[in-house]
Design an enzyme around this catalytic site. Structure first.
Site, mmCIF file in Angstrom:
data_model
loop_
_atom_site.group_PDB
_atom_site.id
_atom_site.type_symbol
_atom_site.label_atom_id
_atom_site.label_comp_id
_atom_site.label_asym_id
_atom_site.label_seq_id
_atom_site.Cartn_x
_atom_site.Cartn_y
_atom_site.Cartn_z
ATOM 1 N N HIS A 1 0.993 -0.938 0.148
ATOM 2 C CA HIS A 1 0.155 0.102 0.271
ATOM 3 C C HIS A 1 0.742 1.369 -0.191
ATOM 4 O O HIS A 1 0.302 1.969 -0.796
ATOM 5 C CB HIS A 1 -0.825 0.142 0.940
ATOM 6 C CG HIS A 1 -1.849 1.128 1.480
ATOM 7 N ND1 HIS A 1 -3.085 1.421 0.934
ATOM 8 C CD2 HIS A 1 -1.428 2.521 2.588
ATOM 9 C CE1 HIS A 1 -3.718 2.754 1.198
ATOM 10 N NE2 HIS A 1 -2.510 2.816 1.771
ATOM 11 N N TYR A 2 2.074 1.659 1.194
ATOM 12 C CA TYR A 2 2.640 2.575 0.918
ATOM 13 C C TYR A 2 3.607 2.388 -0.363
ATOM 14 O O TYR A 2 4.018 3.965 -0.996
ATOM 15 C CB TYR A 2 3.168 2.542 2.133
ATOM 16 C CG TYR A 2 2.460 3.130 2.918
ATOM 17 C CD1 TYR A 2 2.087 4.066 3.212
ATOM 18 C CD2 TYR A 2 2.175 1.754 4.355
ATOM 19 C CE1 TYR A 2 1.425 5.216 4.156
ATOM 20 C CE2 TYR A 2 1.084 2.479 4.756
ATOM 21 C CZ TYR A 2 0.469 3.998 5.028
ATOM 22 O OH TYR A 2 -0.259 4.360 5.876
#
Ligand code: MG
Length: 657
Positions: A291-292
């Site tokens: 996600h990051y």
């Protein structure tokens, strides 16, 4: 309260709020503007005559007709509003603020807005209130309806926030004020507001509620935001990236401000430095969180997009662009054919629709990359990657893949170096996706941080034992720093061998065989002098499973002929225990699911070994008989030889290090 007290109170409030009254000119504003900027000749002349009110009116006229500065995301001729955004805008009129999507329905913050209201002690809920996520939707609602109620209320809330959330000297502030600043003025939130205000500015600048006086307050506030970030950049991680990109955006959007070029240069400088610091040579972002990783790509991409709109792409060196492209290649390699990513670390599930949009954007910056084009057009144009399986050894992500199509089998295994904040102690874990079903979804993260109770929830989802990997006494691994010992392709199998130091006196070596492009054999070795309960944990996706404690197996029972059987073969003393199982694919969203472990009471002189076979089957009844045994010695760590029998067929899986 009697009337006199009431009037005194009202008078006092007016006095206090006077300094930030929307209808009062903030004289500081004109000092922030470069009055020699082309187009501001009249503003300069009026200011030099001491007519600041008229000068500000002229400045507002300038902004209302400004055409040469483009917003990277907003085109006022094509504003549309989604149902969700409309709801957010309408609720905001009633002071029900969309602070966090994990806390819905939105809380009511009072007729007289209480910006310190904190109904659940989750830090994110209070931090994100200060991102004003409903302001953009109010702007869209205003643009599509032209109803002044949105502009009026936005301007009111904008000023109310300034009034009640002052940025004070920490030394003289009260402890309550300091506590509030911790949330309202955290640089990440400041950067969020900084960026979003450019959109709000465009949406509302032509409204009669956007007065010259309001403009003066807006510019002073905006300037304060950018300067605050410059002086308080986060030390590292994705926060720093967000802040830098948004400072760059601030400089690009308000080139008339004296500090604009400083902001722009600062943002570009930090991004150019951090692209080296935060991205490993194989393209993985150092938080080891899909996600990051995606967020970082989008930050780097957005900076390029802003530079393109502003005509200063050349301020980014080629290396920067190459790294961003490498990050995109990394990302599609660790995703499944339905565009979803594994929920390792604090990752959330991604939606195809949203991902296609990202690929479309990226394709504009990398038009020659045929693979990005392929994902952007859902296969209509471009080309599939030539590779199937792929290893990113530095970041520790490994993908076994037999196809890129929807009937593919894809295992993504995470086993890397120590990661940054969002990374979990999950080395060796994997997700396995077959024909559209993610059979081993990661537990996810559920929440980030806050009160003891919130942290307790977070800690549950982070634990090593709720991942598909090995633990000692169900404790979190003490050291996460996996090395790749082997990654090779043989005739009948692709083989990965990784080893993690895990605990004092206990290493975990995991060997994965992807056999015949069809099924998996996972060999786990607990090596060292430690004693205690050694366990291999597995968590299936939500849904019913047939758990058989006698033969150490679990079979999923989906009705669509897409199932798996997992069977573990281990020491004579091995037991199978049911465990608590949850999976969270989004913030504060969780589902119960089957989970279990294979436990062995490890003695001092013993290396514990397990063989787990994961085999795709149509249903329970068609599951073949399986057997597996390790033929090589438990003390010779230089080779592995495992014999697997499945429905009358024997597989000899072996490697030498
Ligand atoms: Mg996890």
């Amino acid at each position: 309260m009697n009337n006199i007290t009431k009037y005194i109170l009202i008078a006092f409030c007016l006095f206090v709020s006077g300094t930030v009254n929307a209808q009062e000119l903030n004289k500081e504003a004109l000092n922030l503007v470069n009055l020699d900027y082309k187009g501001l000749e009249k503003v300069k002349a009026l200011h030099s005559e001491g007519k600041d009110k008229e000068a500000m009116k002229e400045l507002l006229n300038y902004y209302r007709s400004r055409k040469d500065v483009k917003h990277p995301d907003i085109d006022l001729t094509r504003v549309r509003i989604s149902k969700g955004d409309q709801k957010m805008a309408d609720e905001a009129l009633e002071h029900k603020f969309f602070s966090h999507k994990g806390y819905q329905p939105s809380y009511f913050y009072g007729d007289d807005i209480d910006w310190t209201y904190w109904p659940v002690q989750d830090n994110e809920l209070r931090w994100q209130l200060h991102r004003h996520k409903w302001f953009g939707p109010m702007g869209k609602a205003y643009q599509v309806s032209k109803d002044e109620k949105y502009a009026k209320e936005w301007a009111f809330q904008y000023m109310d926030w300034i009034k009640k959330n002052p940025l004070l000297d920490r030394k003289t502030a009260t402890s309550a004020q300091r506590e509030n600043m911790r949330f309202a003025w955290r640089p990440l939130e400041v950067s969020h507001r900084l960026q979003d205000q450019t959109g709000q500015f465009l949406y509302f600048v032509k409204s009669p509620h956007f007065t010259p006086e309001f403009l003066s307050q807006f510019l002073v506030n905006y300037h304060k935001h950018a300067q605050h970030i410059l002086a308080n950049y986060s030390d590292q991680g994705n926060h720093l990236l967000f802040e830098a990109q948004r400072v760059l955006a601030a400089g690009a959007f308000f080139p008339e401000l004296k500090d604009a070029s400083t902001w722009r240069k600062s943002g570009i400088g930090v991004l150019n430095e951090e692209v080296d610091v935060q991205v490993y040579s194989d393209g993985g972002q150092f938080e080891l969180d899909p996600h990051y990783h995606l967020a970082a790509i989008n930050i780097f991409y957005k900076a390029i997009q802003i530079a393109d709109v502003g005509g200063f792409r050349s301020e980014f060196p080629k290396k920067y662009l190459d790294t961003v492209e490498k990050m995109i290649v990394f990302y599609f390699n660790i995703c499944f054919p339905d565009y979803s990513n594994p929920c390792f670390s604090d990752a959330k599930a991604t939606k195809k629709e949203e991902m296609v949009k990202h690929y479309k954007n990226w394709s504009k910056v990398f038009p020659d990359n045929e693979q990005i084009k392929y994902f952007a057009t859902e296969g209509k144009k471009g080309q599939l990657p030539e590779n199937l399986t792929e290893a990113f050894k530095t970041s520790g992500f490994y993908t076994f893949r037999n196809s890129w199509a929807n009937d593919a089998t894809v295992m993504i295994l995470k086993a890397g170096p120590p990661g940054f904040w969002h990374c979990q102690p999950d080395n060796g874990t994997f997700e396995l996706w077959i024909k559209g079903r993610d059979f081993f979804t990661d537990s996810g993260s559920y929440v980030y941080a806050g009160s003891e109770e919130v942290n307790k929830q977070r800690d549950w989802f982070r634990q090593t034992m709720v991942h598909n990997t090995l633990t000692l006494d169900n404790k979190n691994i003490e050291t996460a720093d996996t090395k790749c010992l082997l990654w090779e392709k043989k005739d009948n199998a692709e083989i990965l061998v990784v080893e993690n130091p895990s605990y004092k006196d206990l290493k975990h070596r995991r060997s994965v065989f992807f056999v015949d492009n069809k099924f998996f054999v996972v060999v786990d070795q607990a090596i060292g002098s430690a004693t205690g309960d050694v366990a291999i944990h597995y968590q299936l996706c939500a849904g019913k499973a047939d758990i058989n404690h006698k033969n150490f197996s679990a079979t999923t029972t989906f009705g669509d002929k897409n199932n798996i059987i997992l069977q573990c073969f281990g020491e004579k003393t091995m037991t199978m225990k049911d465990e608590e199982g949850w999976m969270s694919t989004d913030y504060r969203k969780k589902e119960e699911r089957p989970a279990f472990a294979f436990n062995v009471d490890k003695k001092a002189g013993q290396n514990v070994r397990y063989v787990t076979v994961i085999y795709p089957v149509a249903d329970r009844t068609s599951a073949p008989k399986m057997k597996a045994a390790i033929k090589s010695s438990a003390t010779d760590m230089s080779k592995m030889n495992v014999e697997v029998k499945i429905g009358g067929k024997t597989y000899n899986l072996a490697y030498k290090l």
